[in-house]
Design a protein around this motif. Sequence first.
Motif, PDB file in Angstrom:
ATOM      1  N   VAL A 109       0.795  -1.350  -0.353  1.00 34.65           N
ATOM      2  CA  VAL A 109       0.487   0.175   0.154  1.00 34.65           C
ATOM      3  C   VAL A 109       1.242   1.232  -0.136  1.00 34.65           C
ATOM      4  N   GLY A 110       2.095   1.522  -0.547  1.00 39.06           N
ATOM      5  CA  GLY A 110       3.341   1.969  -0.979  1.00 39.06           C
ATOM      6  C   GLY A 110       3.729   2.934   0.647  1.00 39.06           C
ATOM      7  N   ILE A 111       3.892   2.495   2.300  1.00 38.11           N
ATOM      8  CA  ILE A 111       4.013   2.876   2.997  1.00 38.11           C
ATOM      9  C   ILE A 111       5.401   1.866   2.911  1.00 38.11           C
ATOM     10  N   GLU A 112       6.573   3.128   3.976  1.00 42.86           N
ATOM     11  CA  GLU A 112       7.931   1.826   4.126  1.00 42.86           C
ATOM     12  C   GLU A 112       8.064   1.313   5.372  1.00 42.86           C
ATOM     13  N   PRO A 113       9.241   0.160   5.426  1.00 43.85           N
ATOM     14  CA  PRO A 113       9.224  -0.598   6.271  1.00 43.85           C
ATOM     15  C   PRO A 113       8.695   0.263   7.597  1.00 43.85           C
ATOM     16  N   VAL A 114       8.482  -0.365   9.029  1.00 44.16           N
ATOM     17  CA  VAL A 114       8.839   0.200  10.385  1.00 44.16           C
ATOM     18  C   VAL A 114       9.943  -1.194  10.525  1.00 44.16           C
ATOM     19  N   GLU A 115      10.894  -0.718  11.937  1.00 44.34           N
ATOM     20  CA  GLU A 115      11.756  -1.237  12.490  1.00 44.34           C
ATOM     21  C   GLU A 115      11.325  -2.405  13.877  1.00 44.34           C
ATOM     22  N   GLY A 116       9.988  -1.125  13.846  1.00 46.21           N
ATOM     23  CA  GLY A 116       9.426  -2.279  15.067  1.00 46.21           C
ATOM     24  C   GLY A 116       7.879  -2.244  15.892  1.00 46.21           C
ATOM     25  N   VAL A 117       7.185  -2.071  16.781  1.00 54.57           N
ATOM     26  CA  VAL A 117       6.003  -1.695  17.192  1.00 54.57           C
ATOM     27  C   VAL A 117       6.650  -1.185  19.032  1.00 54.57           C
ATOM     28  N   LEU A 118       6.363  -0.064  19.488  1.00 52.92           N
ATOM     29  CA  LEU A 118       6.099   0.150  20.288  1.00 52.92           C
ATOM     30  C   LEU A 118       4.993   0.022  21.205  1.00 52.92           C
ATOM     31  N   GLY A 119       5.000  -1.089  22.220  1.00 48.95           N
ATOM     32  CA  GLY A 119       4.689  -1.196  22.643  1.00 48.95           C
ATOM     33  C   GLY A 119       3.736  -1.329  24.292  1.00 48.95           C
ATOM     34  N   SER A 120       3.079  -1.630  24.696  1.00 52.09           N
ATOM     35  CA  SER A 120       2.636  -1.730  26.130  1.00 52.09           C
ATOM     36  C   SER A 120       3.378  -1.720  27.191  1.00 52.09           C
ATOM     37  N   ASP A 121       4.382  -2.474  27.420  1.00 48.71           N
ATOM     38  CA  ASP A 121       5.725  -2.627  28.186  1.00 48.71           C
ATOM     39  C   ASP A 121       5.999  -1.258  28.608  1.00 48.71           C
ATOM     40  N   ILE A 122       6.327  -0.417  27.682  1.00 53.66           N
ATOM     41  CA  ILE A 122       6.898   0.905  27.578  1.00 53.66           C
ATOM     42  C   ILE A 122       5.529   2.242  27.983  1.00 53.66           C
ATOM     43  N   LEU A 123       4.848   1.840  26.985  1.00 53.85           N
ATOM     44  CA  LEU A 123       3.447   2.657  26.937  1.00 53.85           C
ATOM     45  C   LEU A 123       2.740   2.876  28.391  1.00 53.85           C
ATOM     46  N   VAL A 124       2.580   1.603  29.174  1.00 60.34           N
ATOM     47  CA  VAL A 124       1.712   1.582  30.514  1.00 60.34           C
ATOM     48  C   VAL A 124       2.903   2.097  31.437  1.00 60.34           C
ATOM     49  N   GLN A 125       4.365   2.056  31.462  1.00 67.56           N
ATOM     50  CA  GLN A 125       5.622   2.348  32.372  1.00 67.56           C
ATOM     51  C   GLN A 125       5.502   3.669  32.341  1.00 67.56           C
ATOM     52  N   TYR A 126       5.465   4.744  31.313  1.00 70.91           N
ATOM     53  CA  TYR A 126       6.003   6.056  31.160  1.00 70.91           C
ATOM     54  C   TYR A 126       4.244   6.451  30.784  1.00 70.91           C
ATOM     55  N   LYS A 127       3.135   5.465  31.239  1.00 63.23           N
ATOM     56  CA  LYS A 127       2.344   6.627  31.317  1.00 63.23           C
ATOM     57  C   LYS A 127       0.870   7.268  30.082  1.00 63.23           C
ATOM     58  N   ALA A 128       1.377   6.153  29.048  1.00 67.76           N
ATOM     59  CA  ALA A 128       1.730   7.394  27.208  1.00 67.76           C
ATOM     60  C   ALA A 128      -0.277   7.595  27.725  1.00 67.76           C
ATOM     61  N   VAL A 129      -0.192   8.515  26.846  1.00 66.33           N
ATOM     62  CA  VAL A 129      -1.979   9.065  26.690  1.00 66.33           C
ATOM     63  C   VAL A 129      -1.006   9.716  24.908  1.00 66.33           C
TER      64      VAL A 129
END
Length: 144
Positions: A109-129
Amino acid sequence: MVITIPFKILAIDGEGYHLLVKVSVNGKTAKLIIDTGASKTVFDTTRVAKYIKDTNFGTHDKLSTGLGTSSMKSYSTILKKIRIGTLEIKNYNAVLIDLSHVNNSYGQVGIEPVEGVLGSDILVQYKAVIDYEKKVLKMKYKKR
């Protein structure tokens, strides 16, 4: 301290959206998809090679599930420094999986590749919004 990190909203061929955030891994830019449903932040086994010298990965002791597959073999390595905005995470024990199916789908669909996924281990630890209106990810941490 609250930091704000801009993200891009990627339209996925009329099927929905993914959120793309740029981070730094060992001083080099990496593109990650923000995934609140992912229990752990993961990196692609092939693409992670541009951020580390030793690609002799350890075996991760758990079978990973999700990301469009039922199960897959996973590996582990230590990433010396991940920087998300001004937040620095040192000696992060990263899980590595084959994300080629994700990147192949993006390529179609014409989107460049990604290196990974930012998951809930970091999102929860740092109270992401996630602020969709302003297109920023807000995270909290104590400045050392």
